[in-house]
Design an enzyme around this catalytic site. Structure first.
Site: not given
Length: 403
Positions: A173, A319, A375
């Site tokens: 990630d 983000y 993930h």
């Protein structure tokens, strides 16, 4: 100097959390929709009920303190929290182990012991696992523009402060992009990276990459694997499906994180629902009868690390900052990482790219494709991931003259 840190949440915060959980007001839902519209209502209710009636934060808190050694250190304006586990092996390699969102250092509780105290003949590591700035027990950046490059700078400084002038990095990630950033911007110290999510994109000036993209995406072309293997075509189609149907959270968190933060910072049930969807959709559920393959204790404790620290909103800003600083595009699509790189590909990873795209952006020395895992590989397949890391970093031809 790093100081020991003990996780200890004030009782008033725990009492407030319980009151909020008991007053949860759930929304309506469409019968039989399951996970189509987001987190399944019945599953959320099940986890909420466990959280209210059975879950014991104090027991989990004690386990967090007992299983790992925690520290804090002021680094690059951040009061940085990290786990530091030193190996007794003389040939141990310093490793910075980096989590992502919506995860935490809890993903590493099964992985770290295998890295610090491996079996005979396996490479050992001195493991440093920081909480990202603005996550869990690390303080949040106080100014705009604290993106991936600043985080990588922070982690490099941390390793130097601990006396590790040469080290390696691993992550999935955001941890994968931060590992690459360390390899790009701090190659004098970060001597190799291992990632379980390949952050790469096709080069628009590379004819082969364009032909490969066409082979995967044009109508009917995917039935004729010419420029890609059938497996690579399936990877790209899976990735496109994720981007089309599962990535709205990225748009919200990279444009208006503060707006979302008002909701998630005020409702623990809302935060849990936001996270459960990701742990369900991004994991390999084939051996869990399609269910979320983690214990409710893990899912709730991970949520608590965001809720009880008040770092929900600041965690979303990674983000925004990576988008608005340009760091993500620069690191993922433009900069070449020259340090030796290993890639572990797990079948249910949300981003899976052809090796050819990766070799244009990384010095890939090891590429391994696995048959299960998703993930959250460090949590889902800790033994497999540890062995892959040990094989790569234990390669004396590559790293023997460095460590």
């Amino acid at each position: 100097m790093a100081t020991p840190f003990t996780v200890k949440i004030e009782q008033s915060a725990i009492d407030d959390l319980k009151r909020r959980l008991e007053k949860t007001r759930l929304p309506d839902h469409i019968a039989g929709s399951h996970w189509d519209y987001g987190t399944e209502p019945s599953y959320l209710q099940k986890v909420l009920q466990y959280w209210i009636t059975t879950y014991d934060w104090r027991a989990q808190e004690a386990q967090i303190n007992r299983s790992l050694h925690h520290f804090k250190l002021p680094v690059n304006t951040i009061d940085l929290h990290f786990v530091h586990e030193r190996s007794q092996h003389n040939d141990a390699i310093p490793l910075v182990l980096i989590h992502g969102w919506p995860g935490s250092i809890l993903e590493f509780t099964e992985l770290i012991p295998q890295l610090v105290n491996p079996g005979k003949g396996k490479q050992a590591f001195h493991v440093v696992a920081p909480s990202l700035p603005g996550f869990a027990f690390s303080s949040a950046p106080k100014h705009k523009g604290f993106g991936l490059k600043e985080m990588a700078k922070t982690f490099n400084q941390l390793m130097l402060e601990l006396g590790y002038t040469k080290y390696v990095a691993q992550g999935g990630d955001w941890g994968s992009m931060l590992s690459k950033a360390l390899g790009i911007f701090h190659p004098d110290h970060c001597k190799g990276i291992h990632v379980n999510m390949l952050a790469a994109s096709p080069c628009l000036y590379n004819p082969r990459h364009l032909l490969q993209a066409a082979n995967a995406y044009l109508p009917y072309a995917d039935q004729f694997p010419i420029f890609l293997t059938a497996e690579e075509i399936s990877w790209l189609k899976d990735t496109k499906r994720f981007m089309d149907h599962e990535s709205a959270y990225q748009q919200e968190q990279s444009t208006k994180p503060q707006t979302l933060g008002y909701a998630l910072n005020d409702s623990p049930a809302g935060l849990l629902g936001w996270f459960l969807e990701k742990f369900h959709q991004w994991s390999d559920r084939r051996e869990a009868n399609g269910q979320v393959p983690y214990s409710m204790d893990f899912l709730i404790t991970n949520t608590c690390l965001y809720w009880l620290t008040g770092n929900v909103t600041s965690s979303l800003r990674i983000y925004y900052e990576s988008k608005h600083t340009g760091d993500r595009t620069d690191i993922v699509s433009k900069q070449y990482c020259k340090v030796p790189t290993a890639v572990a590909v797990f079948p249910k990873e949300i981003y899976k790219m052809p090796k050819n795209w990766g070799t244009s952006l990384y010095n890939i020395q090891q590429w391994t494709v696995y048959s299960k895992g998703g993930h959250f590989a460090a949590k889902e397949e800790p033994e497999t991931l540890a062995q892959d890391m040990q094989k790569f970093f234990g390669n004396k031809a590559t790293f023997g003259q460095i460590f």
